[in-house]
Design an enzyme around this catalytic site. Structure first.
Site, PDB file in Angstrom:
ATOM      1  N   ASP A 297     -26.128   2.430  17.558  1.00 30.44           N
ATOM      2  CA  ASP A 297     -25.044   3.423  17.506  1.00 30.44           C
ATOM      3  C   ASP A 297     -24.348   3.379  16.146  1.00 30.44           C
ATOM      4  OD1 ASP A 297     -24.122   0.810  18.238  1.00 30.44           O
ATOM      5  OD2 ASP A 297     -22.171   1.638  18.772  1.00 30.44           O
ATOM      6  N   GLU A 298     -23.678   4.492  15.828  1.00 34.47           N
ATOM      7  CA  GLU A 298     -22.793   4.571  14.663  1.00 34.47           C
ATOM      8  C   GLU A 298     -23.411   3.964  13.400  1.00 34.47           C
ATOM      9  OE1 GLU A 298     -19.238   2.779  16.372  1.00 34.47           O
ATOM     10  OE2 GLU A 298     -18.566   4.733  17.107  1.00 34.47           O
ATOM     11  N   VAL A 299     -24.583   4.469  13.051  1.00 34.23           N
ATOM     12  CA  VAL A 299     -25.252   3.969  11.829  1.00 34.23           C
ATOM     13  C   VAL A 299     -24.667   4.741  10.643  1.00 34.23           C
ATOM     14  CG1 VAL A 299     -27.469   3.375  10.774  1.00 34.23           C
ATOM     15  CG2 VAL A 299     -27.307   3.630  13.259  1.00 34.23           C
TER      16      VAL A 299
END
Length: 472
Positions: free
Chosen positions: A147-149
């Site tokens: 997530d949230e790269v």
């Protein structure tokens, strides 16, 4: 049987902040089972006992292999499915902050995302997964994060790669997820990888379908809002099905989603979030929905402050689990939660009062509530709104040790009494926290939530003492 096919109900333990002592977790597991949990989503981060080249990842308070073996054994006894979570793309600060691994950052200055172009990056992820897998038996699922790269595509190698025709940041993201999932499939063919879905949501159906990722992983759709849009989530599930994903998971939140430095949990917000997810579940085919993870974030990321401590949020977790198990919330559900927690009066729409429960860690909830409600306000009341302090013992007076002997009697007893009261409360809270947490957590929580107000009060009492002595 839970409504809408939510057969799997995983309680997420975010161990990257305030990781509870193993003995405390052992005490909590039977309660989680009684409340309706079917498993645990264990996000180890830096608390896993990594060895060899990965030893730098291991925090001083990391669990020992023996502690984890015992904990996993207790989970098995309770019939709780364990799903480990190891970040493999974004939120890699706990790895990439170390000089030994800093060369594997996507952007040289930022330790959050892994460079997806380097073979060494994939070898690192594989080594971490292998370490964790070696300590777990009979796993069905393994969460690989993703997530949230943030800043993906902004590294030098990525910029070059993106200059080639038809290459896009979406394809770059999918290629790394596919590489990690393929590696898992070849090493652990009976274990299914789970990924957070936020990096997939905006990708076209065609790109997702062509990537081969839907055949390798199960997406976990997360949304922690109280006013979650159920209709759009149903459409998202349908999109993922059309792309070839055979199963999906949902992820709600029972804490750690309403403020980065939140100290108390507002149960009503989290209950509404779960009631919305129940709506989505009712519109999702049961053969598609694998289950739900109730997330309990302890930090927003590796470097942020602590949000609500786990014992503080147990009433919220209890309400949310029971709502899922019963397909909604009612007076009967409320009474059942009160009984299981030993709490006489559960408050949903306001912060909990200071009433005591009998669940493990309930003393921490009581004392943290006291501190959060009253410490700062009582100190500010004395130092900023007491006219004798603001008028006759201002910073100017304190610096020069000036005090009118008559005025002193108007507030010195109050200041000493208030300091004595709060020192006693904090002493009790520290003792209760030390039973559940390591010293580093106690120290951090106290420095963030207690010391700013208590030190101000102590300083005034000390300055008053010095001023009085200067008069004699």
């Amino acid at each position: 049987m839970a409504a809408g096919g939510l057969r799997q109900r995983l309680v997420h333990l975010d161990l990257k902040g305030a990781p509870p002592r193993a003995a405390y977790l052992g005490q909590v597991l039977p309660l989680l089972r009684a409340l309706g949990a079917t498993g645990l989503l264990l996000e180890y981060e830096d608390t896993f006992p990594y060895t060899g080249p990965l030893e730098p990842l291991r925090a001083p308070h990391a669990y020992s292999r023996q502690e984890l073996r015992e904990l996993l054994g207790l989970a098995k006894e309770q019939g709780l499915e364990v799903v480990p979570l190891v970040q493999s793309f974004g939120h890699m600060e706990f790895v990439l902050k170390h000089k030994e691994f800093a060369h594997l950052r996507e952007v040289r200055m930022f330790p959050n995302a892994l460079n997806p172009h380097k073979e060494e990056s994939r070898a690192l992820v594989k080594a971490m997964i292998d370490h964790v897998m070696a300590l777990h038996e009979d796993l069905k699922w393994f969460h690989i994060g993703c997530d949230e790269v943030y800043y993906l595509g902004e590294g030098e190698e990525s910029k070059q790669w993106l200059q080639q025709q038809e290459n896009t940041p979406e394809k770059l993201c999918l290629s790394h997820i596919k590489a990690v999932a393929s590696c898992m499939a070849s090493s652990y063919p009976t274990v299914t990888p789970i990924v957070w879905d936020d990096m997939l949501r905006g990708i076209s159906e065609e790109t997702l379908a062509e990537s081969g990722v839907p055949q390798l992983v199960q997406p976990m759709i997360w949304d922690y809002a109280a006013d979650l849009d159920a209709e759009s989530k149903v459409l998202l599930v349908e999109k993922y099905r059309r792309c070839g994903f055979s199963k999906v998971w949902f992820a709600s939140a029972f804490k750690g989603a309403t403020g980065v430095n939140q100290s108390l949990t507002l149960i009503g917000h989290h209950l509404q979030n779960h009631l919305q997810w129940l709506k989505v579940a009712r519109s999702t085919p049961t053969d598609v929905l694998q289950g739900i993870a109730l997330t309990g974030w302890q930090r927003y990321d590796h470097f942020s402050v602590l949000c609500e401590l786990f014992p503080v949020a147990i009433p919220s977790l209890a309400v949310c689990l029971q709502a899922l198990e019963n397909g909604g919330y009612s007076e009967t559900v409320k009474e059942n939660v009160e009984k299981l927690l030993g709490m006489p009066n559960l408050e949903i729409d306001t912060f909990m009062s200071t009433s005591l429960g009998t669940f493990p860690g309930s003393t921490i909830l009581t004392l943290v509530t006291q501190v959060s409600f009253y410490l700062k306000s009582s100190v500010d009341e004395l130092l900023e709104r007491n006219r004798y302090v603001t008028g006759w013992f201002s910073p100017y007076h304190r610096k020069r040790k000036i005090i009118h002997p008559i005025i002193m009697h108007h507030f010195q007893p109050d200041a000493i009494s208030l300091l004595s009261k709060w020192n006693a409360v904090v002493q009790d809270l520290q003792a209760a926290m030390e039973q559940v947490f390591h010293n580093s957590t106690v120290e951090e929580w106290m420095e963030e939530n207690v010391h700013p107000s208590l030190q101000k009060l102590q300083q005034v009492v000390d300055d008053l003492d010095k001023a009085i002595k200067a008069q004699t």
